[in-house]
Motif scaffolding. Structure first.
Motif, mmCIF file in Angstrom:
data_model
loop_
_atom_site.group_PDB
_atom_site.id
_atom_site.type_symbol
_atom_site.label_atom_id
_atom_site.label_comp_id
_atom_site.label_asym_id
_atom_site.label_seq_id
_atom_site.Cartn_x
_atom_site.Cartn_y
_atom_site.Cartn_z
ATOM 1 N N ASP A 188 0.832 -1.207 0.000
ATOM 2 C CA ASP A 188 0.000 0.000 0.000
ATOM 3 C C ASP A 188 0.864 1.254 0.000
ATOM 4 O O ASP A 188 0.546 2.245 -0.678
ATOM 5 N N LYS A 189 1.948 1.235 0.747
ATOM 6 C CA LYS A 189 2.839 2.397 0.793
ATOM 7 C C LYS A 189 3.617 2.534 -0.514
ATOM 8 O O LYS A 189 3.952 3.660 -0.923
ATOM 9 N N ASP A 217 1.314 4.431 -2.693
ATOM 10 C CA ASP A 217 1.355 5.844 -2.310
ATOM 11 C C ASP A 217 2.568 6.539 -2.909
ATOM 12 O O ASP A 217 2.476 7.664 -3.421
ATOM 13 N N SER A 277 2.162 7.124 -6.658
ATOM 14 C CA SER A 277 1.214 8.220 -6.899
ATOM 15 C C SER A 277 1.888 9.568 -6.710
ATOM 16 O O SER A 277 1.724 10.489 -7.524
ATOM 17 N N ASP A 278 2.655 9.698 -5.624
ATOM 18 C CA ASP A 278 3.290 10.983 -5.335
ATOM 19 C C ASP A 278 4.510 11.236 -6.196
ATOM 20 O O ASP A 278 4.846 12.395 -6.475
ATOM 21 N N GLU A 335 -4.333 7.538 -8.692
ATOM 22 C CA GLU A 335 -4.507 6.291 -7.945
ATOM 23 C C GLU A 335 -3.629 5.207 -8.565
ATOM 24 O O GLU A 335 -3.442 5.172 -9.785
ATOM 25 N N THR A 379 -3.306 2.827 -3.477
ATOM 26 C CA THR A 379 -3.077 4.176 -2.970
ATOM 27 C C THR A 379 -4.107 4.542 -1.901
ATOM 28 O O THR A 379 -5.293 4.233 -2.034
ATOM 29 N N ASN A 380 -3.608 5.189 -0.837
ATOM 30 C CA ASN A 380 -4.449 5.764 0.222
ATOM 31 C C ASN A 380 -5.264 4.727 0.991
ATOM 32 O O ASN A 380 -6.335 5.039 1.511
ATOM 33 N N ASP A 426 -0.989 6.859 8.096
ATOM 34 C CA ASP A 426 -0.391 8.123 7.667
ATOM 35 C C ASP A 426 -0.665 9.257 8.655
ATOM 36 O O ASP A 426 0.001 10.293 8.589
ATOM 37 N N GLY A 481 -7.761 10.203 1.490
ATOM 38 C CA GLY A 481 -6.327 9.962 1.650
ATOM 39 C C GLY A 481 -5.523 11.168 1.226
ATOM 40 O O GLY A 481 -6.052 12.183 0.741
ATOM 41 N N SER A 494 -2.165 10.894 -0.578
ATOM 42 C CA SER A 494 -1.205 10.730 -1.674
ATOM 43 C C SER A 494 -1.841 10.870 -3.053
ATOM 44 O O SER A 494 -3.024 10.588 -3.245
ATOM 45 N N THR A 506 5.877 11.264 1.554
ATOM 46 C CA THR A 506 5.233 9.962 1.738
ATOM 47 C C THR A 506 6.206 8.944 2.312
ATOM 48 O O THR A 506 5.849 8.136 3.168
#
Length: 391
Positions: free
Chosen positions: A16-17, A20, A23-24, A42, A241-242, A248, A260, A262, A353
């Motif tokens: 999941d991270k 993120d 995405s960022d 996403e 994502t998120n 977070d 979320g 990111s 992130t």
């Protein structure tokens, strides 16, 4: 009243991270070329496949595959995971931002309206030097052990959980610590390395803080209770994502907003107003007005100012209405105002992130290209608040 709070955190290799970070990283790539980019990106990651979705409004052209591959390659999985630069397959489904949404954000009168309705929360506590609550702080520090020990031994997919009990007087006691980490060494060595990291102040805390919360509390320490874990990341689990919005933010200490952080530029109040809530809460606590503070902001799509402000203090609650009024009169809470205060168009978000959105102290704020990566962690309002609200 006695209460128990539970917090968890995840390392950079958690799927999941990873989503993120991608995405960022894409958001950063757009902002480097077009600071006015509007994005909601996403990502789904499974095995070596990365699926991109969402919407973007920008004049920039970026190499999606390169950014994704570079981000995945930097996470340092073992070679047998086959997640290196040349192993990644990218499916790009990103489209253009809706023209109707665009009109409500970048209005003809030059005002930036909220990119969506949103309920945002910020929290701060004087339990730690970073003004993060104890359990959330410790959970984050525990996940840093993968970088400290080295990914040739453990990580980068790692999770922590901390249970803190507060007695009737509000004194905390760290009851238990759980760390689950993928590892390349033996299970016994993995457990020994992480236990040593915890019990010898490898977490980088002050001696007094370490003695109080680790030595004196003597928490129950559990490491990899399910046994061996050699395959991690997106090979063993799907990432989105998120999906770690509580991780977070503040764990079990405070509610979180519905969105979320990111993949979103700062016209999205999910991100900008959540950072502002943390900024306000941290400055209230840094001013000595309260030991803990929670600030909530709510917005309506297309409108620049929040429709609701809520401040919750653990003491000096008689000041709540006055502080709320002061914030409304003296702090620009519009998306544009927040973007200007925090220099929101800078391409800092993949770095944010990775390190955690909150909990960086003024003394060790990271700098990139001469600007502050975490301006919402500054305590620049504390003295003003302290002077204005004598307690």
């Amino acid at each position: 009243m006695k209460r128990t709070v539970i917090c968890e955190y995840v390392g950079n290799g958690h799927p999941d991270k990873v989503a993120d970070q991608i995405s960022d990283a894409l958001l950063d790539a757009f902002l480097e070329k077009d600071p006015d980019t509007r994005a909601g990106i996403e990502v789904m990651v499974k095995d070596n496949i990365v699926v991109l979705g969402g919407e973007v409004k920008t004049s920039a052209q970026i190499d999606y595959e390169y950014v994704v591959r570079q981000t995945m390659n930097g996470i340092d999985y073992p070679e047998n995971h086959h997640l290196g630069f040349d192993d990644i397959r990218v499916i790009n489904l990103i489209g253009k931002q809706s023209s109707e949404i665009s009109r409500s954000v970048d209005r003809e009168d030059g005002i930036i309206g909220a990119g969506d309705q949103g309920f945002c929360v910020g929290f701060a506590s004087n339990e730690t030097a970073t003004y993060m609550p104890l359990g959330a702080y410790l959970a984050r520090q525990l996940c840093k052990c993968a970088d400290s020990i080295g990914h040739q031994k453990i990580g980068p997919d790692i999770k922590s959980q901390v249970v803190v009990t507060y007695d009737e007087n509000g004194k905390p006691h760290v009851d238990s610590i759980l760390v689950s980490s993928m590892h390349q060494c033996s299970l016994d060595e993995c457990r020994a390395l992480i236990r040593q990291y915890i019990t010898t102040n490898g977490m980088g805390m002050s001696e007094a803080f370490f003695n109080r919360h680790i030595i004196e509390d003597r928490p129950d320490i559990t490491i990899n209770p399910s046994g061996e874990w050699h395959i991690g990341g997106s090979i063993s689990d799907c990432g989105m994502t998120n999906r770690k919005i509580v991780v977070d933010q503040y764990g079990g200490y405070a509610s979180v907003g519905g969105g979320g952080l990111s993949g979103k530029d700062m016209s999205k109040v999910d991100r900008s107003a959540t950072y502002m809530c943390r900024f306000l809460a941290k400055n209230i606590v840094a001013a000595g007005i309260a030991d803990t503070a929670k600030v909530e902001l709510a917005y309506m799509i297309g409108l620049p100012q929040p429709c609701a402000i809520n401040v919750d203090l653990n003491r000096n609650r008689h000041l709540t209405d006055a502080i709320t009024a002061w914030i409304r009169d003296n702090v620009d809470l519009s998306p544009k105002g927040i973007m200007e205060r925090f220099d929101g168009s800078k391409p800092r978000y993949n770095r944010v992130t990775q390190f955690g959105h909150f909990g960086t102290s003024d003394s060790d704020l990271l700098q990139t290209e001469g600007y502050n990566c975490f301006p919402w962690e500054e305590t620049t309002l504390a003295k003003t608040l302290q002077t204005h609200f004598t307690v």
